[in-house]
Design a protein around this motif. Structure first.
Motif, PDB file in Angstrom:
ATOM      1  N   UNK A 269      80.227  68.140  -8.122  1.00 14.17           N
ATOM      2  CA  UNK A 269      79.564  69.393  -7.773  1.00 14.17           C
ATOM      3  C   UNK A 269      78.756  69.918  -8.929  1.00 14.17           C
ATOM      4  N   UNK A 270      78.203  71.114  -8.758  1.00 10.21           N
ATOM      5  CA  UNK A 270      77.333  71.682  -9.773  1.00 10.21           C
ATOM      6  C   UNK A 270      78.029  72.518 -10.819  1.00 10.21           C
ATOM      7  N   UNK A 271      79.361  72.636 -10.738  1.00  8.26           N
ATOM      8  CA  UNK A 271      80.070  73.518 -11.663  1.00  8.26           C
ATOM      9  C   UNK A 271      79.986  73.057 -13.116  1.00  8.26           C
ATOM     10  N   UNK A 272      80.298  71.803 -13.384  1.00  6.59           N
ATOM     11  CA  UNK A 272      80.258  71.307 -14.764  1.00  6.59           C
ATOM     12  C   UNK A 272      78.841  71.364 -15.342  1.00  6.59           C
ATOM     13  N   UNK A 273      77.808  70.961 -14.612  1.00 10.54           N
ATOM     14  CA  UNK A 273      76.449  71.138 -15.131  1.00 10.54           C
ATOM     15  C   UNK A 273      76.111  72.599 -15.413  1.00 10.54           C
ATOM     16  N   UNK A 274      76.535  73.512 -14.551  1.00 12.58           N
ATOM     17  CA  UNK A 274      76.253  74.934 -14.779  1.00 12.58           C
ATOM     18  C   UNK A 274      76.917  75.413 -16.061  1.00 12.58           C
TER      19      UNK A 274
ATOM     20  N   UNK B 195      77.443  83.046 -11.247  1.00 15.15           N
ATOM     21  CA  UNK B 195      77.546  81.676 -10.763  1.00 15.15           C
ATOM     22  C   UNK B 195      78.066  81.695  -9.335  1.00 15.15           C
ATOM     23  N   UNK B 196      77.305  81.126  -8.429  1.00 16.66           N
ATOM     24  CA  UNK B 196      77.736  81.015  -7.035  1.00 16.66           C
ATOM     25  C   UNK B 196      78.404  79.662  -6.853  1.00 16.66           C
ATOM     26  N   UNK B 197      79.672  79.676  -6.511  1.00 19.92           N
ATOM     27  CA  UNK B 197      80.478  78.460  -6.458  1.00 19.92           C
ATOM     28  C   UNK B 197      81.574  78.611  -5.420  1.00 19.92           C
ATOM     29  N   UNK B 198      82.055  77.495  -4.926  1.00 20.13           N
ATOM     30  CA  UNK B 198      83.214  77.502  -4.036  1.00 20.13           C
ATOM     31  C   UNK B 198      84.513  77.412  -4.829  1.00 20.13           C
ATOM     32  N   UNK B 199      84.411  77.224  -6.136  1.00 18.72           N
ATOM     33  CA  UNK B 199      85.595  77.069  -6.979  1.00 18.72           C
ATOM     34  C   UNK B 199      85.475  77.962  -8.223  1.00 18.72           C
ATOM     35  N   UNK B 200      85.498  79.284  -8.041  1.00 19.86           N
ATOM     36  CA  UNK B 200      85.326  80.187  -9.185  1.00 19.86           C
ATOM     37  C   UNK B 200      86.416  80.046 -10.239  1.00 19.86           C
ATOM     38  N   UNK B 201      87.593  79.555  -9.846  1.00 16.68           N
ATOM     39  CA  UNK B 201      88.685  79.412 -10.809  1.00 16.68           C
ATOM     40  C   UNK B 201      88.365  78.390 -11.889  1.00 16.68           C
ATOM     41  N   UNK B 202      87.409  77.501 -11.634  1.00 15.39           N
ATOM     42  CA  UNK B 202      87.023  76.512 -12.636  1.00 15.39           C
ATOM     43  C   UNK B 202      86.413  77.168 -13.871  1.00 15.39           C
ATOM     44  N   UNK B 203      85.908  78.382 -13.723  1.00 15.17           N
ATOM     45  CA  UNK B 203      85.192  79.036 -14.814  1.00 15.17           C
ATOM     46  C   UNK B 203      86.078  79.961 -15.640  1.00 15.17           C
ATOM     47  N   UNK B 204      87.316  80.157 -15.229  1.00 12.39           N
ATOM     48  CA  UNK B 204      88.188  81.108 -15.927  1.00 12.39           C
ATOM     49  C   UNK B 204      88.335  80.758 -17.403  1.00 12.39           C
ATOM     50  N   UNK B 205      88.705  79.526 -17.685  1.00 12.83           N
ATOM     51  CA  UNK B 205      88.904  79.123 -19.072  1.00 12.83           C
ATOM     52  C   UNK B 205      87.612  79.080 -19.857  1.00 12.83           C
TER      53      UNK B 205
ATOM     54  N   UNK C 199      81.828  84.578 -11.932  1.00  7.45           N
ATOM     55  CA  UNK C 199      81.858  83.471 -10.971  1.00  7.45           C
ATOM     56  C   UNK C 199      82.170  84.060  -9.594  1.00  7.45           C
ATOM     57  N   UNK C 200      81.298  83.807  -8.640  1.00  5.35           N
ATOM     58  CA  UNK C 200      81.389  84.421  -7.313  1.00  5.35           C
ATOM     59  C   UNK C 200      81.560  83.336  -6.258  1.00  5.35           C
ATOM     60  N   UNK C 201      82.555  83.487  -5.417  1.00  6.17           N
ATOM     61  CA  UNK C 201      82.774  82.543  -4.324  1.00  6.17           C
ATOM     62  C   UNK C 201      81.835  82.891  -3.175  1.00  6.17           C
ATOM     63  N   UNK C 202      80.835  82.046  -2.945  1.00  3.61           N
ATOM     64  CA  UNK C 202      79.866  82.387  -1.905  1.00  3.61           C
ATOM     65  C   UNK C 202      80.409  82.160  -0.495  1.00  3.61           C
ATOM     66  N   UNK C 203      81.634  81.640  -0.394  1.00  4.89           N
ATOM     67  CA  UNK C 203      82.266  81.571   0.919  1.00  4.89           C
ATOM     68  C   UNK C 203      82.502  82.980   1.474  1.00  4.89           C
ATOM     69  N   UNK C 204      82.634  83.943   0.567  1.00  4.04           N
ATOM     70  CA  UNK C 204      82.834  85.336   0.992  1.00  4.04           C
ATOM     71  C   UNK C 204      81.618  85.888   1.724  1.00  4.04           C
TER      72      UNK C 204
END
Length: 250
Positions: free
Chosen positions: A140-145, A5-15, A35-40
């Protein structure tokens, strides 16, 4: 299967990735979830991933460079190209049949956006699928993903304790699922249907099919247009429809 998952908020996926069915599937080695932070992958010292839109207008637009670089890094040369899924309100509406299709893939990459939108070149030259989970707007797209990933992973062999569970779920057959009951047989005067206590498997299956048809007719009648029905089932549904009272006129 591997899912990135490419996201700016990878911590959302931890749980989400560490709990329940998804967590168990990852622990069993059935699926890899990352979950990968694409800002990197930004190509400037400020790690900028968005910019103002050409032509003016409000909001910011995600730049193509970080996302292209991230996907190319996750799918190196020689590897089978992944399905790259853009979560966006303009995509096709997600369905169970789409989940079944994606569950057959080896590698999925989900792109979760924020801000005003994506540079159009991301749509045209990077992604393979655009998916929406409904006609409404989220931050954002995190919850849909997360929703799509959960729906896909539970279909993988070995994920569910009972392999038949996914087969009989609502929408898997094109119909809504039949009612379920468990112990006690009588609760506050409400009884479990006798057929479920009979031990007659053929009668139970017939009852469940009938109840699925009835529930679909009552709640999502448009689904019946896509389901293969026997002549007997179609006649039964037509009789039920004809017997329904007309709404009262005001």
């Amino acid at each position: 299967m591997r899912i990135d998952v490419l996201t700016l908020f990878p911590e959302m996926f931890d749980g989400v990735f560490g709990a329940s069915i998804l967590g168990k599937a990852r622990d069993k080695g059935i699926v890899g979830l990352n979950a990968v932070n694409f800002r990197n992958y930004a190509n400037n010292k400020h790690n900028t991933v968005d910019d103002y839109p050409y032509g003016g207008g409000g909001g910011m637009v995600l730049k193509p460079e970080p996302l292209f670089a991230a996907v190319e890094d996750l799918a190196p040369d020689g590897a089978k190209a992944p399905r790259v899924i853009l979560m966006c309100p303009q995509g096709e509406t997600f369905t169970q049949s789409k989940a079944e299709e994606l569950s057959k893939e080896e590698h999925l990459v989900f792109v979760c956006g924020h801000y005003e939108g994506y540079d159009e070149r991301i749509r045209e030259h990077l992604v393979t699928d655009e998916i929406s989970i409904g006609d409404y707007v989220l931050t954002g797209g995190e919850l849909p993903a997360m929703t799509v990933i959960d729906s896909v992973v539970r279909l993988l062999p070995g994920v569910l304790g009972n392999e038949n569970s996914a087969v009989t779920d609502s929408f898997s057959t094109g119909l809504l699922e039949y009612p379920h009951y468990t112990r006690p047989a009588v609760f506050r005067g409400w009884e479990v249907p006798d057929v479920l206590l009979s031990g007659h498997h053929a009668n139970v299956e017939a009852w469940r099919r009938e109840q699925s048809l009835l529930r679909t007719l009552q709640r999502r009648p448009e689904l019946l247009e896509q389901v293969e029905l026997t002549k007997k089932e179609r006649a039964w549904l037509n009789n039920l429809t004809a017997a329904e009272p007309e709404p009262k006129k005001r």
